[in-house]
Enzyme design. Sequence first.
Site, PDB file in Angstrom:
ATOM      1  N   LEU A  51      37.202  51.109  25.819  1.00  0.00           N
ATOM      2  CA  LEU A  51      37.844  50.390  26.917  1.00  0.00           C
ATOM      3  C   LEU A  51      37.697  51.301  28.126  1.00  0.00           C
ATOM      4  O   LEU A  51      37.942  52.504  28.018  1.00  0.00           O
ATOM      5  CB  LEU A  51      39.334  50.163  26.617  1.00  0.00           C
ATOM      6  CG  LEU A  51      39.665  49.109  25.567  1.00  0.00           C
ATOM      7  CD1 LEU A  51      41.153  49.161  25.219  1.00  0.00           C
ATOM      8  CD2 LEU A  51      39.291  47.716  26.049  1.00  0.00           C
ATOM      9  N   ASP A  52      37.294  50.754  29.272  1.00  0.00           N
ATOM     10  CA  ASP A  52      37.106  51.630  30.423  1.00  0.00           C
ATOM     11  C   ASP A  52      38.454  52.173  30.900  1.00  0.00           C
ATOM     12  O   ASP A  52      39.518  51.742  30.452  1.00  0.00           O
ATOM     13  CB  ASP A  52      36.301  50.935  31.529  1.00  0.00           C
ATOM     14  CG  ASP A  52      37.031  49.770  32.159  1.00  0.00           C
ATOM     15  OD1 ASP A  52      38.192  49.935  32.552  1.00  0.00           O
ATOM     16  OD2 ASP A  52      36.434  48.686  32.274  1.00  0.00           O
ATOM     17  N   GLU A  53      38.401  53.133  31.799  1.00  0.00           N
ATOM     18  CA  GLU A  53      39.598  53.863  32.226  1.00  0.00           C
ATOM     19  C   GLU A  53      40.703  52.926  32.724  1.00  0.00           C
ATOM     20  O   GLU A  53      41.883  53.146  32.464  1.00  0.00           O
ATOM     21  CB  GLU A  53      39.190  54.856  33.333  1.00  0.00           C
ATOM     22  CG  GLU A  53      40.244  55.851  33.695  1.00  0.00           C
ATOM     23  CD  GLU A  53      39.736  56.904  34.683  1.00  0.00           C
ATOM     24  OE1 GLU A  53      40.544  57.758  35.051  1.00  0.00           O
ATOM     25  OE2 GLU A  53      38.552  56.860  35.080  1.00  0.00           O
ATOM     26  N   SER A  55      41.157  49.787  31.883  1.00  0.00           N
ATOM     27  CA  SER A  55      41.526  48.766  30.904  1.00  0.00           C
ATOM     28  C   SER A  55      42.480  49.379  29.890  1.00  0.00           C
ATOM     29  O   SER A  55      42.531  50.584  29.720  1.00  0.00           O
ATOM     30  CB  SER A  55      40.285  48.213  30.207  1.00  0.00           C
ATOM     31  OG  SER A  55      39.433  47.621  31.165  1.00  0.00           O
TER      32      SER A  55
END
Length: 195
Positions: A51-53, A55
């Site tokens: 999950l990106d930063e 998210s």
Amino acid sequence: MEASKSHRHFIIYKPYGYLSQFKSQDSKQQSKKFLGSLYNFPENTMAIGRLDEKSEGLLLITTDGKMSDFINSQKVEKEYYAQVDGTISAKAIEQLKSGVEIGFNGKKYQTKPCKVVKLGKVPELPKRSQKIRDDRHGPTSWVSITLNEGKFRQVRKMTSAVGFPTLRLVRTRVGNIQLGIMQVGEVVAVDKFVL
């Protein structure tokens, strides 16, 4: 899917602002927050799908590379709740369902058909550590997007492609594993993943 007893598995609620990795040698990332600060994970632990930063939500952690490959393959559904800027239209939802063109690694990519539903009410989720803009800046809406693929920042790129940028993104389900009532930053050790 069964896993051997020698491997360790965890279900976590990844907080907003954390990277989906345990540490970094990159000097530019030393001030970042890593998953390793949430729990004393064993060696050779990996996040299954990142999950990106910005998210948050459900993230599976394992020491089993085969399990990771299986879940990252396109066999396992991943459901996301996305809060988008504006009142999303029926047309935009149909476009998302059919697949839209996004950029990926400098090339155009057509997303696969997926399930998209506009949520009738705001989902009950823990408050995010960083405030999202309020309704004085215009309406927002929530959609559930269920994918069998997971390109980098795919959901964000998809909602932007149809004119409704994502303001908050929470992964709520991987296969049969639900975020449920987990709290932000919570880590649960499990014997196996029941997908």
